[in-house]
Design a protein around this motif. Structure first.
Motif, mmCIF file in Angstrom:
data_model
loop_
_atom_site.group_PDB
_atom_site.id
_atom_site.type_symbol
_atom_site.label_atom_id
_atom_site.label_comp_id
_atom_site.label_asym_id
_atom_site.label_seq_id
_atom_site.Cartn_x
_atom_site.Cartn_y
_atom_site.Cartn_z
ATOM 1 N N THR A 40 12.834 -17.375 -24.709
ATOM 2 C CA THR A 40 13.473 -16.783 -23.532
ATOM 3 C C THR A 40 12.589 -15.705 -22.911
ATOM 4 O OG1 THR A 40 14.706 -15.231 -24.937
ATOM 5 C CG2 THR A 40 15.812 -17.297 -24.323
ATOM 6 N N HIS A 41 11.656 -15.157 -23.668
ATOM 7 C CA HIS A 41 10.704 -14.194 -23.097
ATOM 8 C C HIS A 41 9.496 -14.920 -22.506
ATOM 9 C CE1 HIS A 41 8.373 -14.793 -26.738
ATOM 10 N NE2 HIS A 41 9.306 -14.233 -27.481
ATOM 11 N N ASN A 42 9.567 -16.251 -22.434
ATOM 12 C CA ASN A 42 8.538 -17.108 -21.838
ATOM 13 C C ASN A 42 7.172 -16.980 -22.500
ATOM 14 O OD1 ASN A 42 10.372 -18.142 -19.970
ATOM 15 N ND2 ASN A 42 10.006 -16.439 -18.588
ATOM 16 N N GLY A 43 7.157 -16.553 -23.756
ATOM 17 C CA GLY A 43 5.906 -16.454 -24.488
ATOM 18 C C GLY A 43 5.119 -15.193 -24.216
ATOM 19 N N PHE A 44 5.696 -14.276 -23.428
ATOM 20 C CA PHE A 44 4.996 -13.035 -23.111
ATOM 21 C C PHE A 44 5.323 -11.964 -24.140
ATOM 22 C CE2 PHE A 44 5.266 -15.007 -18.832
ATOM 23 C CZ PHE A 44 3.905 -15.152 -18.636
ATOM 24 N N ALA A 45 5.078 -12.279 -25.374
ATOM 25 C CA ALA A 45 5.259 -11.338 -26.467
ATOM 26 C C ALA A 45 4.101 -11.559 -27.421
ATOM 27 C CB ALA A 45 6.593 -11.570 -27.165
ATOM 28 N N GLN A 57 16.467 -14.570 -31.974
ATOM 29 C CA GLN A 57 17.351 -14.690 -30.800
ATOM 30 C C GLN A 57 16.595 -15.054 -29.525
ATOM 31 O OE1 GLN A 57 16.577 -11.816 -32.321
ATOM 32 N NE2 GLN A 57 16.355 -10.139 -30.848
ATOM 33 N N TYR A 58 15.271 -14.985 -29.530
ATOM 34 C CA TYR A 58 14.494 -15.294 -28.326
ATOM 35 C C TYR A 58 14.097 -16.769 -28.227
ATOM 36 C CZ TYR A 58 14.225 -10.260 -28.197
ATOM 37 O OH TYR A 58 14.545 -8.932 -28.189
ATOM 38 N N VAL A 59 14.430 -17.546 -29.231
ATOM 39 C CA VAL A 59 14.110 -18.969 -29.215
ATOM 40 C C VAL A 59 15.140 -19.700 -28.364
ATOM 41 C CG1 VAL A 59 13.906 -21.047 -30.625
ATOM 42 C CG2 VAL A 59 12.985 -18.893 -31.454
ATOM 43 N N ASP A 60 14.652 -20.516 -27.434
ATOM 44 C CA ASP A 60 15.532 -21.324 -26.598
ATOM 45 C C ASP A 60 15.795 -22.634 -27.340
ATOM 46 O OD1 ASP A 60 16.811 -22.878 -24.695
ATOM 47 O OD2 ASP A 60 15.506 -22.242 -23.058
ATOM 48 N N ARG A 61 16.906 -22.670 -28.055
ATOM 49 C CA ARG A 61 17.222 -23.825 -28.897
ATOM 50 C C ARG A 61 17.405 -25.107 -28.087
ATOM 51 N NH1 ARG A 61 18.202 -19.399 -31.303
ATOM 52 N NH2 ARG A 61 18.225 -19.103 -33.541
ATOM 53 N N SER A 62 17.880 -24.974 -26.870
ATOM 54 C CA SER A 62 18.050 -26.146 -26.010
ATOM 55 C C SER A 62 16.694 -26.745 -25.631
ATOM 56 C CB SER A 62 18.816 -25.772 -24.740
ATOM 57 O OG SER A 62 20.093 -25.300 -25.052
#
Length: 139
Positions: A40-45, A57-62
């Motif tokens: 959900t942070h689009n990989g900007f971490a 919690q930042y993983v987009d399970r869908s």
């Protein structure tokens, strides 16, 4: 970015993959920049490699489910198809079969390695390359 949990969107994306194979005889897909899809942070971490980073919690399970379904459907309908994942996070199980809990990609590309080579070619004479730095970038 797509709303992967919406069944109409999911159907469109999956049927679109099959359409390209049937209509244009595409023999492979490169899924570019997976971090922007899977998080959900689009990989900007920054990623340290801790397993918690891949299942928090930042993983987009869908999006993860879409990638699993895409690989499963493509490989079932078209056994000779190749799928390539471009992922800088080194997501665990990226190239493991979906039957074993992986995402099912055939190959993966780490974009950091090509960036490292480009930097070396532009900034460092080949006689001065640091082999420890080269080896640390190669998985």
């Amino acid at each position: 970015m797509f709303k992967y949990e919406d069944l109409d969107v999911l159907h469109y994306l999956l049927s679109n993959l099959n359409w390209w194979v049937v209509e244009y005889h595409v023999d492979g897909f490169n899924f570019h920049s997976l971090a922007s899809m899977m998080y959900t942070h689009n990989g900007f971490a920054s990623f340290t490699g801790d397993m918690e980073e891949f299942y928090n919690q930042y993983v987009d399970r869908s999006a993860i489910l879409y990638l699993i379904l895409a690989n499963e459907i493509l490989h079932t309908l078209h056994p000779n198809i190749i799928t390539i994942a471009e992922d800088a996070t080194l997501y665990p199980g990226l190239c493991e079969p979906t039957s074993q809990g992986g995402l099912g990609f055939d190959y993966f590309v780490n974009p950091h390695a090509s960036e490292m080579w480009l930097w070396f070619l532009e900034n460092v004479q080949d006689s001065s390359w640091s082999m420890s730095k080269v080896c640390s970038f190669l998985p």
